[in-house]
Design a protein around this motif. Structure first.
Motif, PDB file in Angstrom:
ATOM      1  N   ALA A 100      11.138  38.575  54.587  1.00 29.84           N
ATOM      2  CA  ALA A 100      11.577  39.206  55.834  1.00 29.84           C
ATOM      3  C   ALA A 100      11.994  40.659  55.580  1.00 29.84           C
ATOM      4  O   ALA A 100      11.647  41.560  56.356  1.00 29.84           O
ATOM      5  N   GLU A 101      12.720  40.898  54.495  1.00 30.28           N
ATOM      6  CA  GLU A 101      13.139  42.267  54.175  1.00 30.28           C
ATOM      7  C   GLU A 101      11.941  43.150  53.846  1.00 30.28           C
ATOM      8  O   GLU A 101      11.867  44.300  54.281  1.00 30.28           O
ATOM      9  N   ARG A 102      10.998  42.598  53.063  1.00 29.05           N
ATOM     10  CA  ARG A 102       9.828  43.390  52.674  1.00 29.05           C
ATOM     11  C   ARG A 102       8.996  43.772  53.899  1.00 29.05           C
ATOM     12  O   ARG A 102       8.613  44.938  54.064  1.00 29.05           O
ATOM     13  N   VAL A 103       8.711  42.797  54.751  1.00 26.13           N
ATOM     14  CA  VAL A 103       7.888  43.065  55.931  1.00 26.13           C
ATOM     15  C   VAL A 103       8.618  44.013  56.882  1.00 26.13           C
ATOM     16  O   VAL A 103       8.008  44.921  57.463  1.00 26.13           O
ATOM     17  N   ALA A 104       9.927  43.826  57.042  1.00 24.30           N
ATOM     18  CA  ALA A 104      10.700  44.705  57.922  1.00 24.30           C
ATOM     19  C   ALA A 104      10.631  46.153  57.438  1.00 24.30           C
ATOM     20  O   ALA A 104      10.432  47.078  58.234  1.00 24.30           O
ATOM     21  N   ASN A 105      10.760  46.357  56.134  1.00 21.83           N
ATOM     22  CA  ASN A 105      10.713  47.719  55.598  1.00 21.83           C
ATOM     23  C   ASN A 105       9.325  48.334  55.720  1.00 21.83           C
ATOM     24  O   ASN A 105       9.185  49.529  56.025  1.00 21.83           O
ATOM     25  N   GLU A 106       8.299  47.519  55.503  1.00 23.45           N
ATOM     26  CA  GLU A 106       6.928  48.038  55.633  1.00 23.45           C
ATOM     27  C   GLU A 106       6.624  48.417  57.078  1.00 23.45           C
ATOM     28  O   GLU A 106       6.044  49.481  57.349  1.00 23.45           O
ATOM     29  N   LEU A 107       7.000  47.561  58.016  1.00 22.40           N
ATOM     30  CA  LEU A 107       6.758  47.860  59.423  1.00 22.40           C
ATOM     31  C   LEU A 107       7.614  49.036  59.894  1.00 22.40           C
ATOM     32  O   LEU A 107       7.185  49.817  60.750  1.00 22.40           O
ATOM     33  N   ALA A 108       8.803  49.155  59.327  1.00 25.68           N
ATOM     34  CA  ALA A 108       9.682  50.259  59.723  1.00 25.68           C
ATOM     35  C   ALA A 108       9.043  51.603  59.402  1.00 25.68           C
ATOM     36  O   ALA A 108       9.202  52.581  60.152  1.00 25.68           O
ATOM     37  N   GLU A 109       8.325  51.674  58.283  1.00 23.63           N
ATOM     38  CA  GLU A 109       7.636  52.924  57.944  1.00 23.63           C
ATOM     39  C   GLU A 109       6.584  53.259  58.995  1.00 23.63           C
ATOM     40  O   GLU A 109       6.439  54.413  59.406  1.00 23.63           O
ATOM     41  N   ARG A 110       5.836  52.245  59.417  1.00 28.11           N
ATOM     42  CA  ARG A 110       4.816  52.467  60.444  1.00 28.11           C
ATOM     43  C   ARG A 110       5.447  52.876  61.768  1.00 28.11           C
ATOM     44  O   ARG A 110       4.965  53.805  62.443  1.00 28.11           O
ATOM     45  N   VAL A 111       6.526  52.195  62.144  1.00 27.81           N
ATOM     46  CA  VAL A 111       7.204  52.519  63.404  1.00 27.81           C
ATOM     47  C   VAL A 111       7.754  53.950  63.368  1.00 27.81           C
ATOM     48  O   VAL A 111       7.624  54.702  64.334  1.00 27.81           O
ATOM     49  N   SER A 112       8.357  54.316  62.248  1.00 28.27           N
ATOM     50  CA  SER A 112       8.944  55.665  62.141  1.00 28.27           C
ATOM     51  C   SER A 112       7.882  56.736  62.297  1.00 28.27           C
ATOM     52  O   SER A 112       8.092  57.754  62.974  1.00 28.27           O
ATOM     53  N   GLU A 113       6.729  56.512  61.661  1.00 24.08           N
ATOM     54  CA  GLU A 113       5.638  57.492  61.759  1.00 24.08           C
ATOM     55  C   GLU A 113       5.132  57.599  63.181  1.00 24.08           C
ATOM     56  O   GLU A 113       4.887  58.707  63.692  1.00 24.08           O
ATOM     57  N   TRP A 114       4.968  56.461  63.840  1.00 27.80           N
ATOM     58  CA  TRP A 114       4.443  56.437  65.203  1.00 27.80           C
ATOM     59  C   TRP A 114       5.488  56.984  66.180  1.00 27.80           C
ATOM     60  O   TRP A 114       5.184  57.805  67.057  1.00 27.80           O
ATOM     61  N   ALA A 115       6.730  56.520  66.016  1.00 28.73           N
ATOM     62  CA  ALA A 115       7.782  56.942  66.947  1.00 28.73           C
ATOM     63  C   ALA A 115       8.033  58.442  66.867  1.00 28.73           C
ATOM     64  O   ALA A 115       8.418  59.077  67.863  1.00 28.73           O
ATOM     65  N   GLY A 116       7.799  59.044  65.687  1.00 23.99           N
ATOM     66  CA  GLY A 116       8.001  60.481  65.547  1.00 23.99           C
ATOM     67  C   GLY A 116       7.090  61.307  66.427  1.00 23.99           C
ATOM     68  O   GLY A 116       7.393  62.474  66.720  1.00 23.99           O
ATOM     69  N   THR A 117       5.974  60.717  66.856  1.00 21.35           N
ATOM     70  CA  THR A 117       5.052  61.438  67.737  1.00 21.35           C
ATOM     71  C   THR A 117       5.434  61.313  69.205  1.00 21.35           C
ATOM     72  O   THR A 117       4.871  62.008  70.048  1.00 21.35           O
ATOM     73  N   LEU A 118       6.395  60.417  69.490  1.00 17.80           N
ATOM     74  CA  LEU A 118       6.758  60.149  70.888  1.00 17.80           C
ATOM     75  C   LEU A 118       8.201  60.512  71.222  1.00 17.80           C
ATOM     76  O   LEU A 118       8.503  60.878  72.371  1.00 17.80           O
ATOM     77  N   PHE A 119       9.086  60.381  70.242  1.00 11.32           N
ATOM     78  CA  PHE A 119      10.509  60.630  70.489  1.00 11.32           C
ATOM     79  C   PHE A 119      11.015  61.696  69.516  1.00 11.32           C
ATOM     80  O   PHE A 119      10.846  61.566  68.306  1.00 11.32           O
ATOM     81  N   GLU A 120      11.654  62.725  70.060  1.00 15.16           N
ATOM     82  CA  GLU A 120      12.150  63.803  69.209  1.00 15.16           C
ATOM     83  C   GLU A 120      13.297  63.338  68.312  1.00 15.16           C
ATOM     84  O   GLU A 120      13.482  63.859  67.215  1.00 15.16           O
ATOM     85  N   ASP A 121      14.070  62.366  68.784  1.00 16.98           N
ATOM     86  CA  ASP A 121      15.246  61.925  68.032  1.00 16.98           C
ATOM     87  C   ASP A 121      15.016  60.580  67.343  1.00 16.98           C
ATOM     88  O   ASP A 121      15.966  59.849  67.056  1.00 16.98           O
ATOM     89  N   ALA A 122      13.758  60.239  67.093  1.00 17.47           N
ATOM     90  CA  ALA A 122      13.459  58.953  66.456  1.00 17.47           C
ATOM     91  C   ALA A 122      14.027  58.918  65.045  1.00 17.47           C
ATOM     92  O   ALA A 122      13.855  59.857  64.268  1.00 17.47           O
ATOM     93  N   GLY A 123      14.702  57.821  64.728  1.00 17.78           N
ATOM     94  CA  GLY A 123      15.249  57.656  63.400  1.00 17.78           C
ATOM     95  C   GLY A 123      14.207  57.101  62.441  1.00 17.78           C
ATOM     96  O   GLY A 123      13.030  56.959  62.783  1.00 17.78           O
ATOM     97  N   THR A 124      14.647  56.796  61.238  1.00 11.24           N
ATOM     98  CA  THR A 124      13.744  56.254  60.225  1.00 11.24           C
ATOM     99  C   THR A 124      14.306  54.946  59.675  1.00 11.24           C
ATOM    100  O   THR A 124      15.490  54.640  59.838  1.00 11.24           O
ATOM    101  N   GLY A 125      13.427  54.214  59.030  1.00 10.84           N
ATOM    102  CA  GLY A 125      13.845  52.977  58.392  1.00 10.84           C
ATOM    103  C   GLY A 125      14.199  51.886  59.381  1.00 10.84           C
ATOM    104  O   GLY A 125      13.960  51.999  60.596  1.00 10.84           O
ATOM    105  N   VAL A 126      14.798  50.823  58.865  1.00 12.08           N
ATOM    106  CA  VAL A 126      15.163  49.681  59.705  1.00 12.08           C
ATOM    107  C   VAL A 126      16.223  50.077  60.731  1.00 12.08           C
ATOM    108  O   VAL A 126      16.150  49.667  61.899  1.00 12.08           O
ATOM    109  N   ASP A 127      17.178  50.907  60.324  1.00 14.26           N
ATOM    110  CA  ASP A 127      18.215  51.341  61.270  1.00 14.26           C
ATOM    111  C   ASP A 127      17.616  52.124  62.430  1.00 14.26           C
ATOM    112  O   ASP A 127      18.044  51.989  63.585  1.00 14.26           O
ATOM    113  N   GLY A 128      16.615  52.936  62.119  1.00 12.57           N
ATOM    114  CA  GLY A 128      15.941  53.669  63.187  1.00 12.57           C
ATOM    115  C   GLY A 128      15.245  52.734  64.156  1.00 12.57           C
ATOM    116  O   GLY A 128      15.231  52.968  65.371  1.00 12.57           O
ATOM    117  N   CYS A 129      14.662  51.648  63.624  1.00 11.64           N
ATOM    118  CA  CYS A 129      13.990  50.663  64.481  1.00 11.64           C
ATOM    119  C   CYS A 129      14.990  49.916  65.361  1.00 11.64           C
ATOM    120  O   CYS A 129      14.695  49.608  66.521  1.00 11.64           O
TER     121      CYS A 129
END
Length: 299
Positions: A100-129
């Motif tokens: 669960a931790e491994r998959v969460a961290n891997e998906l968090a990287e994808r979310v952070s990259e994608w969210a950065g194109t849509l939200f100016e204040d998007a965070g990173t990592g699991v906390d950002g998600c």
């Protein structure tokens, strides 16, 4: 209980006594499978002949057919019982937590990259998600990003709940190991060994390098030095000891953890003196640093 192979070719002897101990002579509260698992016999006998004489089987072929059914049922029950054991539950829980931790961290990287194109204040990592999961999306793209972030937050929450489960169950399944190693490390050692029984049967040198198999195999092939420790590095007594003393600290910790695992498996009683003995040994090892510092000051 005595097997048919052991009894082959032997005289029936005392039929009444042998039949009373036979797996097919079951009571109202017993099944053939129960007797196969738990029954005993004082001496070998010609069980097929006794079964036919007692009316439990029509002939030898029928006897062996019934025996096969009973042994298969007994084996299945034993496997089910073993899989439900506390140490097996810890094994599955710690592996699920790591997944669960491994998959969460891997998906968090994808979310952070994608969210950065849509939200100016998007965070990173699991906390950002976790923060993204609380947003109200506007448009299809944001909806997908928020949905994915929610999955990450759920996986992270599940990992936390699995850790809480491990912390509550490890002291029950392995009280001494959990006390010395901590619940999560205890569960991880049980997982790496394949269960509490396999762990209890390993020498302390093997327990010491559990989790460092890649480094160990590289050393055996002549491509590196021998590892001093495996997953036990996460223990404060190893991680918090100066590098030149970590080998001694790892051996001391592994020795006590091996003893703890054996007590947990074979007796299950809690032995608080193990913690005191380990603490005393580690104080001796760490005192070397103070002695070395004192010698340097004297110079």
């Amino acid at each position: 209980m005595t097997t048919d192979d052991d009894a082959a070719g032997r005289a029936p002897g005392d039929a009444a006594g042998a039949e009373a101990a036979a797996w097919f002579a079951v009571g109202d509260d017993e099944s053939p499978a129960d007797r196969v698992r738990d029954g005993t016999a004082a001496a070998p006998a010609d069980w097929p002949a006794l079964a036919v004489e007692s009316g439990a089987a029509t002939d030898e072929e029928d006897y062996y057919e019934q025996l096969r059914e009973a042994t298969v049922e007994a084996t299945r029950a034993a496997v089910d019982e073993r899989e439900r054991a506390d140490d097996r539950q810890l094994l599955h829980a710690v592996r699920a937590m790591d997944d669960a931790e491994r998959v969460a961290n891997e998906l968090a990287e994808r979310v952070s990259e994608w969210a950065g194109t849509l939200f100016e204040d998007a965070g990173t990592g699991v906390d950002g998600c976790v923060a993204l999961a609380e947003r109200d999306p506007e448009g299809p793209a944001e909806e997908r990003v928020v949905s994915l972030a929610t999955r990450v937050a759920d996986l992270a929450a599940e990992a936390d709940e699995l850790e809480a489960f491990i912390e509550s169950r490890a002291p029950v399944a392995a009280p001494n190991l959990a006390a010395l190693a901590g619940p999560v490390l205890a569960a991880r050692l049980i997982s790496l060994a394949g269960g509490l029984e396999p762990l209890a049967k390993k020498p302390s040198g093997t327990l010491q390098v559990l989790g460092a198999e890649d480094a160990l195999f590289a050393h055996l092939r002549g491509h590196g030095s021998s590892p001093k420790h495996g997953v036990i590095y996460t223990h404060e007594y190893v991680r918090g000891t100066r590098p030149e003393d970590r080998g001694s600290a790892s051996r001391a910790l592994a020795g006590k953890l091996t003893i703890a695992a054996r007590i947990d498996h074979y007796s299950g009683d809690y032995r608080p003196e193990l913690e005191a003995e380990l603490d005393e040994r580690m104080q001796t090892i760490r005192a070397r640093a103070e002695d070395d510092d004192g010698g340097a000051d004297d110079e």
